[in-house]
Write a protein that holds these residues in place. Structure first.
Motif, PDB file in Angstrom:
ATOM      1  N   LEU A  67       0.878  -1.167   0.000  1.00 28.94           N
ATOM      2  CA  LEU A  67       0.000   0.000   0.000  1.00 28.94           C
ATOM      3  C   LEU A  67       0.914   1.215   0.000  1.00 28.94           C
ATOM      4  CD1 LEU A  67      -2.664  -1.034   2.671  1.00 28.94           C
ATOM      5  CD2 LEU A  67      -2.790  -1.232   0.175  1.00 28.94           C
ATOM      6  N   ILE A  68       0.789   2.054  -1.025  1.00 29.38           N
ATOM      7  CA  ILE A  68       1.683   3.193  -1.213  1.00 29.38           C
ATOM      8  C   ILE A  68       0.847   4.429  -1.508  1.00 29.38           C
ATOM      9  CG2 ILE A  68       3.595   4.113  -2.578  1.00 29.38           C
ATOM     10  CD1 ILE A  68       4.300   1.172  -3.263  1.00 29.38           C
ATOM     11  N   GLN A  69       1.220   5.552  -0.880  1.00 34.00           N
ATOM     12  CA  GLN A  69       0.454   6.774  -1.078  1.00 34.00           C
ATOM     13  C   GLN A  69       1.362   7.989  -0.979  1.00 34.00           C
ATOM     14  OE1 GLN A  69      -2.445   7.626   2.001  1.00 34.00           O
ATOM     15  NE2 GLN A  69      -3.731   8.752   0.565  1.00 34.00           N
ATOM     16  N   ALA A  70       1.201   8.913  -1.914  1.00 30.69           N
ATOM     17  CA  ALA A  70       1.799  10.242  -1.790  1.00 30.69           C
ATOM     18  C   ALA A  70       0.828  11.087  -0.975  1.00 30.69           C
ATOM     19  CB  ALA A  70       2.007  10.858  -3.165  1.00 30.69           C
ATOM     20  N   ARG A  71       1.344  11.973  -0.169  1.00 30.90           N
ATOM     21  CA  ARG A  71       0.479  12.827   0.665  1.00 30.90           C
ATOM     22  C   ARG A  71      -0.510  13.556  -0.233  1.00 30.90           C
ATOM     23  NH1 ARG A  71       0.683  13.960   6.367  1.00 30.90           N
ATOM     24  NH2 ARG A  71       2.945  14.172   6.289  1.00 30.90           N
ATOM     25  N   THR A  88      11.755  13.571  -5.722  1.00 27.69           N
ATOM     26  CA  THR A  88      12.449  14.362  -4.706  1.00 27.69           C
ATOM     27  C   THR A  88      11.467  15.162  -3.870  1.00 27.69           C
ATOM     28  OG1 THR A  88      14.402  14.516  -6.084  1.00 27.69           O
ATOM     29  CG2 THR A  88      14.134  16.218  -4.401  1.00 27.69           C
ATOM     30  N   GLY A  89      11.577  15.006  -2.542  1.00 27.07           N
ATOM     31  CA  GLY A  89      10.804  15.824  -1.618  1.00 27.07           C
ATOM     32  C   GLY A  89       9.343  15.469  -1.450  1.00 27.07           C
ATOM     33  N   GLU A  90       8.819  14.515  -2.214  1.00 32.40           N
ATOM     34  CA  GLU A  90       7.396  14.179  -2.099  1.00 32.40           C
ATOM     35  C   GLU A  90       7.143  13.350  -0.836  1.00 32.40           C
ATOM     36  OE1 GLU A  90       4.292  13.141  -5.336  1.00 32.40           O
ATOM     37  OE2 GLU A  90       5.269  11.264  -4.777  1.00 32.40           O
ATOM     38  N   GLU A  91       6.251  13.849   0.018  1.00 34.50           N
ATOM     39  CA  GLU A  91       5.901  13.108   1.223  1.00 34.50           C
ATOM     40  C   GLU A  91       5.049  11.909   0.833  1.00 34.50           C
ATOM     41  OE1 GLU A  91       4.155  15.821   4.055  1.00 34.50           O
ATOM     42  OE2 GLU A  91       5.992  17.032   4.134  1.00 34.50           O
ATOM     43  N   HIS A  92       5.395  10.751   1.389  1.00 33.39           N
ATOM     44  CA  HIS A  92       4.705   9.516   1.036  1.00 33.39           C
ATOM     45  C   HIS A  92       4.833   8.509   2.171  1.00 33.39           C
ATOM     46  CE1 HIS A  92       8.902   8.709   0.077  1.00 33.39           C
ATOM     47  NE2 HIS A  92       8.623   7.414   0.110  1.00 33.39           N
ATOM     48  N   ARG A  93       4.147   7.393   1.999  1.00 33.34           N
ATOM     49  CA  ARG A  93       4.238   6.278   2.950  1.00 33.34           C
ATOM     50  C   ARG A  93       4.026   4.986   2.193  1.00 33.34           C
ATOM     51  NH1 ARG A  93      -1.021   3.699   4.162  1.00 33.34           N
ATOM     52  NH2 ARG A  93      -2.634   5.184   3.634  1.00 33.34           N
ATOM     53  N   HIS A  94       4.517   3.880   2.763  1.00 29.98           N
ATOM     54  CA  HIS A  94       4.329   2.563   2.147  1.00 29.98           C
ATOM     55  C   HIS A  94       4.346   1.495   3.224  1.00 29.98           C
ATOM     56  CE1 HIS A  94       8.853   2.805   1.924  1.00 29.98           C
ATOM     57  NE2 HIS A  94       8.571   4.014   1.476  1.00 29.98           N
ATOM     58  N   GLY A  95       3.674   0.385   2.928  1.00 33.35           N
ATOM     59  CA  GLY A  95       3.622  -0.712   3.884  1.00 33.35           C
ATOM     60  C   GLY A  95       2.811  -1.868   3.350  1.00 33.35           C
ATOM     61  N   ALA A  96       2.502  -2.798   4.251  1.00 33.25           N
ATOM     62  CA  ALA A  96       1.780  -4.023   3.912  1.00 33.25           C
ATOM     63  C   ALA A  96       0.272  -3.838   4.074  1.00 33.25           C
ATOM     64  CB  ALA A  96       2.250  -5.165   4.816  1.00 33.25           C
ATOM     65  N   THR A  97      -0.483  -4.703   3.432  1.00 33.21           N
ATOM     66  CA  THR A  97      -1.924  -4.757   3.656  1.00 33.21           C
ATOM     67  C   THR A  97      -2.173  -5.357   5.047  1.00 33.21           C
ATOM     68  OG1 THR A  97      -2.104  -6.948   2.665  1.00 33.21           O
ATOM     69  CG2 THR A  97      -2.437  -5.044   1.193  1.00 33.21           C
ATOM     70  N   ASP A 121      -4.786   5.499  11.567  1.00 32.44           N
ATOM     71  CA  ASP A 121      -5.555   4.313  11.167  1.00 32.44           C
ATOM     72  C   ASP A 121      -6.538   4.659  10.050  1.00 32.44           C
ATOM     73  OD1 ASP A 121      -4.202   2.707  12.961  1.00 32.44           O
ATOM     74  OD2 ASP A 121      -5.746   2.872  14.518  1.00 32.44           O
ATOM     75  N   ALA A 122      -7.110   5.874  10.084  1.00 29.80           N
ATOM     76  CA  ALA A 122      -8.039   6.295   9.028  1.00 29.80           C
ATOM     77  C   ALA A 122      -7.313   6.414   7.691  1.00 29.80           C
ATOM     78  CB  ALA A 122      -8.705   7.620   9.396  1.00 29.80           C
ATOM     79  N   GLU A 123      -6.120   7.000   7.685  1.00 24.52           N
ATOM     80  CA  GLU A 123      -5.337   7.096   6.455  1.00 24.52           C
ATOM     81  C   GLU A 123      -4.964   5.709   5.951  1.00 24.52           C
ATOM     82  OE1 GLU A 123      -2.808  11.206   6.880  1.00 24.52           O
ATOM     83  OE2 GLU A 123      -2.309   9.570   8.263  1.00 24.52           O
ATOM     84  N   TYR A 124      -4.540   4.844   6.870  1.00 24.74           N
ATOM     85  CA  TYR A 124      -4.138   3.495   6.497  1.00 24.74           C
ATOM     86  C   TYR A 124      -5.303   2.718   5.878  1.00 24.74           C
ATOM     87  CZ  TYR A 124      -2.541  -1.313   6.799  1.00 24.74           C
ATOM     88  OH  TYR A 124      -2.218  -2.614   6.487  1.00 24.74           O
ATOM     89  N   GLY A 125      -6.507   2.892   6.421  1.00 23.13           N
ATOM     90  CA  GLY A 125      -7.672   2.147   5.962  1.00 23.13           C
ATOM     91  C   GLY A 125      -8.436   2.790   4.817  1.00 23.13           C
ATOM     92  N   ALA A 126      -7.877   3.823   4.192  1.00 21.41           N
ATOM     93  CA  ALA A 126      -8.566   4.531   3.111  1.00 21.41           C
ATOM     94  C   ALA A 126      -8.833   3.617   1.922  1.00 21.41           C
ATOM     95  CB  ALA A 126      -7.729   5.733   2.664  1.00 21.41           C
ATOM     96  N   ALA A 127      -9.828   3.995   1.123  1.00 16.36           N
ATOM     97  CA  ALA A 127     -10.127   3.250  -0.109  1.00 16.36           C
ATOM     98  C   ALA A 127      -8.898   3.270  -1.003  1.00 16.36           C
ATOM     99  CB  ALA A 127     -11.319   3.890  -0.816  1.00 16.36           C
ATOM    100  N   ARG A 128      -8.666   2.175  -1.705  1.00 17.04           N
ATOM    101  CA  ARG A 128      -7.467   2.085  -2.531  1.00 17.04           C
ATOM    102  C   ARG A 128      -7.769   1.725  -3.973  1.00 17.04           C
ATOM    103  NH1 ARG A 128      -5.839  -3.753   0.034  1.00 17.04           N
ATOM    104  NH2 ARG A 128      -6.609  -3.181   2.055  1.00 17.04           N
TER     105      ARG A 128
END
Length: 133
Positions: A67-71, A88-97, A121-128
């Motif tokens: 699961l990967i998302q740019a802010r 460069t510089g883009e805020e993001h996050r990544h991880g497992a389902t 938790d709300a961000e993590y559980g967002a529609a994908r």
């Protein structure tokens, strides 16, 4: 030619990750090289905090579903063989389902990573959306 001795696997620090994740340093170039490569293994539900890289980052998904998302962007599913580039510089996050392990190879340059707040938790559980068509 040189055979490089690899450091042992390290548990990812709680300041930078939610849940359990481990990494192996595959390559850490010495000056003038800035190349970095880590194999990162995420347990189900584990993820990075929001962060950015001074020279961008590429992730190659090896196993599981990432699961990967740019802010401010869509939350995407990436699958084995997919490569995701964050500029460069883009805020993001990544991880497992929540229900599967995930492994990715992270490639970036330099040590200027800015670690930010934990993903809610709300961000993590967002529609994908998915990279699969």
């Amino acid at each position: 030619m040189q055979l490089i001795t690899q450091p042992p696997t390290s548990k990812a620090p709680a300041e930078m990750f939610t849940g359990d994740a481990w990494w192996d340093v595959i390559y850490r170039g010495e000056e003038p090289s800035r190349a970095r490569a880590n194999m990162v293994r995420f347990s189900p539900g584990a993820r990075t905090t929001w962060h950015s890289h001074g020279l961008g980052q590429s992730l190659h998904i090896v196993e599981g579903v990432a699961l990967i998302q740019a802010r401010g962007g869509k939350l995407i599913e990436a699958h084995p063989g997919d490569i995701v580039y964050t500029p460069t510089g883009e805020e993001h996050r990544h991880g497992a389902t929540p229900d599967h392990f995930m492994i990715h190879l992270a490639l970036w340059e330099g040590d200027d990573t800015t670690w930010l707040e934990h993903v809610s938790d709300a961000e993590y559980g967002a529609a994908r959306s998915t990279t699969r068509r």
